[in-house]
Design an enzyme around this catalytic site. Structure first.
Site, mmCIF file in Angstrom:
data_model
loop_
_atom_site.group_PDB
_atom_site.id
_atom_site.type_symbol
_atom_site.label_atom_id
_atom_site.label_comp_id
_atom_site.label_asym_id
_atom_site.label_seq_id
_atom_site.Cartn_x
_atom_site.Cartn_y
_atom_site.Cartn_z
ATOM 1 C CB CYS A 200 -0.843 0.069 1.269
ATOM 2 S SG CYS A 200 -2.158 -1.121 1.320
ATOM 3 C CD GLU A 234 -1.230 -6.510 -2.061
ATOM 4 O OE1 GLU A 234 -0.294 -6.713 -1.265
ATOM 5 O OE2 GLU A 234 -2.411 -6.377 -1.718
HETATM 6 N N1 ACO Z 1 -5.013 14.511 -10.179
HETATM 7 C C1 ACO Z 1 -4.365 14.175 -11.314
HETATM 8 N N2 ACO Z 1 -3.156 13.538 -11.333
HETATM 9 C C2 ACO Z 1 -2.638 13.218 -10.132
HETATM 10 C C3 ACO Z 1 -3.255 13.539 -8.907
HETATM 11 C C4 ACO Z 1 -4.509 14.216 -8.974
HETATM 12 N N3 ACO Z 1 -5.162 14.561 -7.860
HETATM 13 N N4 ACO Z 1 -2.487 13.107 -7.902
HETATM 14 C C5 ACO Z 1 -1.404 12.530 -8.460
HETATM 15 N N5 ACO Z 1 -1.496 12.593 -9.815
HETATM 16 C C6 ACO Z 1 -0.575 12.023 -10.798
HETATM 17 C C7 ACO Z 1 0.195 13.066 -11.539
HETATM 18 O O1 ACO Z 1 0.561 12.523 -12.785
HETATM 19 C C8 ACO Z 1 1.406 13.218 -10.642
HETATM 20 O O2 ACO Z 1 2.527 13.672 -11.313
HETATM 21 P P1 ACO Z 1 2.705 15.250 -11.648
HETATM 22 O O3 ACO Z 1 2.380 16.001 -10.391
HETATM 23 O O4 ACO Z 1 4.135 15.325 -12.061
HETATM 24 O O5 ACO Z 1 1.745 15.527 -12.750
HETATM 25 C C9 ACO Z 1 1.655 11.796 -10.209
HETATM 26 O O6 ACO Z 1 0.368 11.224 -10.074
HETATM 27 C C10 ACO Z 1 2.397 11.618 -8.889
HETATM 28 O O7 ACO Z 1 2.378 12.772 -8.132
HETATM 29 P P2 ACO Z 1 3.162 12.841 -6.761
HETATM 30 O O8 ACO Z 1 3.088 14.241 -6.265
HETATM 31 O O9 ACO Z 1 4.489 12.216 -6.881
HETATM 32 O O10 ACO Z 1 2.255 11.846 -5.889
HETATM 33 P P3 ACO Z 1 1.479 12.135 -4.541
HETATM 34 O O11 ACO Z 1 2.425 12.506 -3.459
HETATM 35 O O12 ACO Z 1 0.338 13.014 -4.776
HETATM 36 O O13 ACO Z 1 0.985 10.637 -4.195
HETATM 37 C C11 ACO Z 1 -0.523 8.838 -4.300
HETATM 38 C C12 ACO Z 1 0.349 9.793 -5.108
HETATM 39 C C13 ACO Z 1 0.346 8.095 -3.269
HETATM 40 C C14 ACO Z 1 -1.172 7.809 -5.209
HETATM 41 C C15 ACO Z 1 -1.614 9.715 -3.567
HETATM 42 O O14 ACO Z 1 -2.471 10.244 -4.533
HETATM 43 C C16 ACO Z 1 -2.433 8.961 -2.538
HETATM 44 O O15 ACO Z 1 -1.968 8.724 -1.417
HETATM 45 N N6 ACO Z 1 -3.662 8.592 -2.908
HETATM 46 C C17 ACO Z 1 -4.565 7.911 -1.972
HETATM 47 C C18 ACO Z 1 -4.142 6.491 -1.697
HETATM 48 C C19 ACO Z 1 -3.943 5.701 -2.969
HETATM 49 O O16 ACO Z 1 -4.765 5.700 -3.877
HETATM 50 N N7 ACO Z 1 -2.820 4.957 -3.023
HETATM 51 C C20 ACO Z 1 -2.478 4.055 -4.112
HETATM 52 C C21 ACO Z 1 -3.224 2.779 -3.959
HETATM 53 S S1 ACO Z 1 -2.575 1.480 -4.951
HETATM 54 C C22 ACO Z 1 -1.502 0.686 -3.892
HETATM 55 O O17 ACO Z 1 -1.436 0.990 -2.757
HETATM 56 C C23 ACO Z 1 -0.613 -0.407 -4.470
#
Ligand code: ACO
Ligand code: ZN
Length: 334
Positions: A200, A234
């Site tokens: 996760c 995962e």
């Molecule tokens: N809208 C559009 N694109 C997005 C968004 C958003 N709200 N958030 C992230 N992205 C995309 C973009 O492409 C971004 O890159 P960019 O800013 O260069 O355009 C890229 O994802 C990654 O951005 P980061 O800033 O590096 O990532 P962040 O710190 O926001 O974390 C994460 C990404 C961990 C998925 C976060 O959104 C999160 O915690 N979400 C909730 C939990 C979740 O869904 N986790 C993944 C589940 S799958 C698993 O656990 C295996």
């Protein structure tokens, strides 16, 4: 008489069974297999009525907001906190030990006593104000469980794991003179047969879209490189998870392809990056950089096309400085 440990284990197993019974639909294949391995008798599939009831129950967000450090954060999803928290809409977390409380005064009292100023466990990375801590779920069970409760508030499709013993948690912090404040984390199974290098991942909402997600992903691959293994996250991935992974894979692979002018195989790319060959193939296929010739996948990387894709790939995220990573792969202690 049963020892305390055995009692605890039995209680955990019961809690797990109960939880899995209501969440069996949401389990990943891997989790299903794990439960099957515990030989649970009489664990039938849920009938339609129980399913609807479960969906109704977990659809409703129970906790609306949490207080964590200097942030008040609106939650996204249901999380199965213990029944005594059923009447709460807001929870107060200690940002260091992640214990959660019903009232602000309880938290204030707790903060006067709590002597943690960072996650428990070993600091394995420090670069400027960023630190990463490795927390063993077996040694820090309560912390691991609290982290899972907290994370589930922002993860829709993941099943909460009570059995935190099997996991290591990598907790990323921004540090200042008041302590190390959690920004996000990822969990990793101690042993994964499916070559998962991340179970996760979460960046807490106030810290999202700043590159921490890609940092956490890059970090998980750096650990895999040190283990001499390839890894993959995962499944299933959430929409935001997929976007972040796609972004990471694209940038890493395009950078190498550019350097090697496209003369490199998928196997070599996998060896260099620790990204699983299937993920490389899927990424390059999405970018239309793969052709199928004489029964083989061949990379076709025109420099102009690479540049175009690189421009579209956006920011690279925060870099992991590998020289600052002090870590040896997990080994079970006898
Ligand atoms: N809208 C559009 N694109 C997005 C968004 C958003 N709200 N958030 C992230 N992205 C995309 C973009 O492409 C971004 O890159 P960019 O800013 O260069 O355009 C890229 O994802 C990654 O951005 P980061 O800033 O590096 O990532 P962040 O710190 O926001 O974390 C994460 C990404 C961990 C998925 C976060 O959104 C999160 O915690 N979400 C909730 C939990 C979740 O869904 N986790 C993944 C589940 S799958 C698993 O656990 C295996
Ligand atoms: Zn505390």
């Amino acid at each position: 008489m049963l020892s305390l440990e055995v009692c605890f284990l039995v209680m955990m197993l019961l809690a797990t069974l109960l939880y899995f019974q209501v969440t069996s639909l949401k389990m990943t294949r891997h989790q299903k297999r794990k439960i099957d391995e515990t030989h649970v008798e009489g664990h039938e599939e849920l009938d339609a009525a129980s399913l609807r009831e479960h969906e109704e129950f977990t659809k409703v967000k129970n906790i609306a907001t949490i207080e964590l450090g200097r942030y008040e954060i609106e939650t996204w999803y249901f999380s199965p906190f213990p029944p005594e928290y059923n009447d709460c809409v807001k929870l107060y977390f200690c940002e260091f030990c992640l214990n959660f409380m019903k009232r602000k005064e309880q938290l204030q009292r707790h903060m006067r006593k709590c002597d943690l100023k960072h996650p428990p466990g070993d600091e394995i990375y420090r670069c400027g104000t960023l630190s990463m801590f490795e927390v063993d779920g077996k040694k820090n069970k309560v912390y691991g469980q609290n982290l899972c409760y907290l994370a589930k508030l922002f993860l829709d499709h993941k099943t909460l794991y009570y059995d935190v013993d099997l996991f290591l948690f990598y907790v990323l912090c921004e540090c200042d003179d008041r302590g190390c404040h959690m920004v996000g984390y990822f969990s990793k199974e101690k042993h994964s047969e499916e070559s998962y290098n991340l179970a996760c991942i979460l960046t807490l909402p106030p810290y999202q879209r700043k590159g921490y997600g890609k940092f956490l992903i890059a970090f998980s691959y750096e650990l895999s490189k040190k283990e001499n293994k390839v890894g993959t996250p995962e499944r299933p991935l959430s929409d935001l998870g997929l976007l972040s992974y796609r972004g990471y894979w694209t940038r890493v692979l395009l950078d190498i392809l550019k350097k090697h002018k496209g003369n490199i195989s998928i196997k070599e790319l996998s060896d260099m990056t620790a990204i699983k060959a299937e993920d490389i193939l899927a990424t390059l296929q999405t970018l239309e950089l793969i052709q199928y010739r004489k029964g083989q996948h061949v990379i076709c990387a025109d420099p102009k096309v690479l540049d175009r894709h690189l421009k579209a790939a956006g920011r690279g995220g925060l870099d992991v400085d590998v020289s600052k990573l002090i870590w040896t792969p997990y080994k079970e202690q006898s």
